[in-house]
Scaffold this active site. Structure first.
Site, PDB file in Angstrom:
ATOM      1  N   THR A 123       0.819  -1.213   0.000  1.00  0.00           N
ATOM      2  CA  THR A 123       0.000   0.000   0.000  1.00  0.00           C
ATOM      3  C   THR A 123       0.851   1.260   0.000  1.00  0.00           C
ATOM      4  O   THR A 123       0.479   2.268  -0.591  1.00  0.00           O
ATOM      5  CB  THR A 123      -0.930  -0.019   1.222  1.00  0.00           C
ATOM      6  OG1 THR A 123      -1.837  -1.110   1.060  1.00  0.00           O
ATOM      7  CG2 THR A 123      -1.710   1.266   1.379  1.00  0.00           C
TER       8      THR A 123
ATOM      9  N   THR B 232       1.883  -4.311   4.434  1.00  0.00           N
ATOM     10  CA  THR B 232       1.742  -4.614   5.869  1.00  0.00           C
ATOM     11  C   THR B 232       1.154  -5.995   6.111  1.00  0.00           C
ATOM     12  O   THR B 232       1.297  -6.548   7.187  1.00  0.00           O
ATOM     13  CB  THR B 232       0.829  -3.571   6.535  1.00  0.00           C
ATOM     14  OG1 THR B 232      -0.450  -3.582   5.874  1.00  0.00           O
ATOM     15  CG2 THR B 232       1.452  -2.187   6.470  1.00  0.00           C
ATOM     16  N   ASP B 233       0.476  -6.570   5.101  1.00  0.00           N
ATOM     17  CA  ASP B 233      -0.212  -7.844   5.327  1.00  0.00           C
ATOM     18  C   ASP B 233       0.736  -8.940   5.801  1.00  0.00           C
ATOM     19  O   ASP B 233       0.386  -9.747   6.661  1.00  0.00           O
ATOM     20  CB  ASP B 233      -0.925  -8.315   4.045  1.00  0.00           C
ATOM     21  CG  ASP B 233      -2.120  -7.438   3.720  1.00  0.00           C
ATOM     22  OD1 ASP B 233      -2.672  -7.575   2.610  1.00  0.00           O
ATOM     23  OD2 ASP B 233      -2.481  -6.597   4.578  1.00  0.00           O
TER      24      ASP B 233
ATOM     25  N   SER C 278       1.820  -7.487  -0.526  1.00  0.00           N
ATOM     26  CA  SER C 278       2.607  -8.437   0.266  1.00  0.00           C
ATOM     27  C   SER C 278       1.861  -9.753   0.515  1.00  0.00           C
ATOM     28  O   SER C 278       2.455 -10.734   0.948  1.00  0.00           O
ATOM     29  CB  SER C 278       3.042  -7.814   1.584  1.00  0.00           C
ATOM     30  OG  SER C 278       1.974  -7.707   2.495  1.00  0.00           O
TER      31      SER C 278
HETATM   32  N1  ASP Z   1      -2.933  -3.279   2.641  1.00  0.00           N
HETATM   33  C1  ASP Z   1      -1.644  -3.897   2.544  1.00  0.00           C
HETATM   34  C2  ASP Z   1      -0.590  -2.876   2.894  1.00  0.00           C
HETATM   35  O1  ASP Z   1      -0.883  -2.187   3.844  1.00  0.00           O
HETATM   36  C3  ASP Z   1      -1.421  -4.478   1.219  1.00  0.00           C
HETATM   37  C4  ASP Z   1      -0.134  -5.252   1.255  1.00  0.00           C
HETATM   38  O2  ASP Z   1       0.231  -5.800   2.316  1.00  0.00           O
HETATM   39  O3  ASP Z   1       0.521  -5.319   0.216  1.00  0.00           O
HETATM   40  O4  ASP Z   1       0.439  -2.784   2.341  1.00  0.00           O
END
Ligand code: ASP
Length: 327
Positions: free
Chosen positions: A22, A94-95, A60
């Site tokens: 993100t 973050t995932d 991720s």
């Molecule tokens: N929503 C996730 C982020 O905060 C998407 C990811 O992990 O790629 O990055």
């Protein structure tokens, strides 16, 4: 030295590896590449001289152990080839950030700061948190007190240790928390640390990955009420190198899981139990009618990471247990 002679202060040098997530996305648009992501935060240049490398451009949730291996090998190579580097910042979704962070915590052979950073809001959202998080990650990476602390996660002006950090909220910017608390914080005037990790990490661990081309195949299965043992029969037939079970509190499992684990144990698959409950330690390991390793206070996802690395050293249950007591 005369007053007219000014000493040109050379800024620390960092590599920023971008992977996607993100922090690099604008709702509905393809991932921003590394250079553009860094150029969007001009204040970074006050703190460090940056080289940017676009490692990947993926959410991720698409990360795999093969990505982890390639990322660790790239970072070790960069640090080995350029001893003058002060550290590495990795922008990441973050995932699965907590998983990549823990893998690197066991795979990077350096004391230098390795800092993962992401964001909960994409670049076009009001009060996007990405730019501030990235600037803070750079500030942490060049801070001498970050040396020797293992892999760090920086979001929301908070510094977390890779081993304990996890994503607790689907939306809030303060999503990353740790049962053991933060290592420190990023204040406007300084980076402030309050403690050090005590489990061995990075330069203190025995895993050598430079020549590894593929990691052991380790799967993770969560227990639940009414678990059907046939699920593990499926996995047992898949040529696994190891299997992690996300148990109920205290390492307790359902009768269906007990039956399933018996079948997996008969195939000689190393088994690890880690509790699904996010906080606290498994105290007094339950006894089961098959060899099994317990992860005292690692999440099931991180127990899987430790198992796939430890299996490169041993398949013996007793020896594996020592890895889970130590890392
Ligand atoms: N929503 C996730 C982020 O905060 C998407 C990811 O992990 O790629 O990055």
């Amino acid at each position: 030295m005369s007053s007219s002679q000014s000493t040109a202060v050379t800024k620390p040098r960092l590599i920023i590896l971008t992977t996607g997530g993100t922090i690099a996305s604008v709702n509905g648009q393809p991932m921003i590449d590394g250079p553009a992501l860094v150029q969007a935060v001009p204040d970074i240049a006050e703190h460090a001289t940056i080289t940017v490398e676009t490692f990947s451009k993926i959410g991720s949730s698409q990360m795999t152990p093969a990505h982890w291996l390639r990322l660790a090998q790239r970072i070790n190579q960069l640090l080995q080839d350029d001893p003058g580097l002060s550290g590495v910042v990795i922008t990441h979704g973050t995932d699965t950030m907590e998983e990549t962070a823990y893998f690197l915590n066991l795979a990077i052979r350096s004391k230098k700061p390795i800092v993962l950073v992401g964001s909960m809001r994409s670049a076009n959202e009001i009060s996007a948190d990405g730019p501030a998080n990235l600037l803070n990650a750079v500030r942490v990476a060049v801070d001498e007190n970050s040396i020797g602390k293992g892999v760090l996660v920086v979001l929301n002006e908070e510094i977390s240790a890779a081993r304990e950090v996890w994503k607790t909220h689907n939306r809030r910017v303060e999503t990353f928390q740790s049962a053991a608390g933060f290592l420190g914080v990023v204040d406007p005037d300084q980076i402030r640390y309050y403690r050090n990790p005590i489990h061995p990490h990075t330069y203190q661990v025995p895993f050598e990955l430079d020549k590894v081309t593929a990691l052991p195949k380790v799967e993770l299965v969560m227990d639940f009420t009414g678990f059907d043992p046939a699920i593990l029969t499926y996995f047992a037939g898949k040529g696994l190198d190891g299997l992690v079970i996300g148990s109920f509190a205290g390492g307790r499992i359902s009768s269906g899981m007990l039956e399933g684990m018996k079948r997996a144990a008969e195939k000689g698959i190393p088994l690890v139990i880690a509790s699904q409950v996010p906080e606290g330690r498994i105290i007094g390991y339950p006894s089961y009618p098959f060899p099994v390793v317990f992860a005292p206070d690692l999440s099931p996802k991180k127990a899987r990471i430790l198992l796939l690395l430890a299996l490169m050293k041993t398949q013996d249950t007793k020896e594996l247990q020592t890895f889970f007591e130590r890392y």
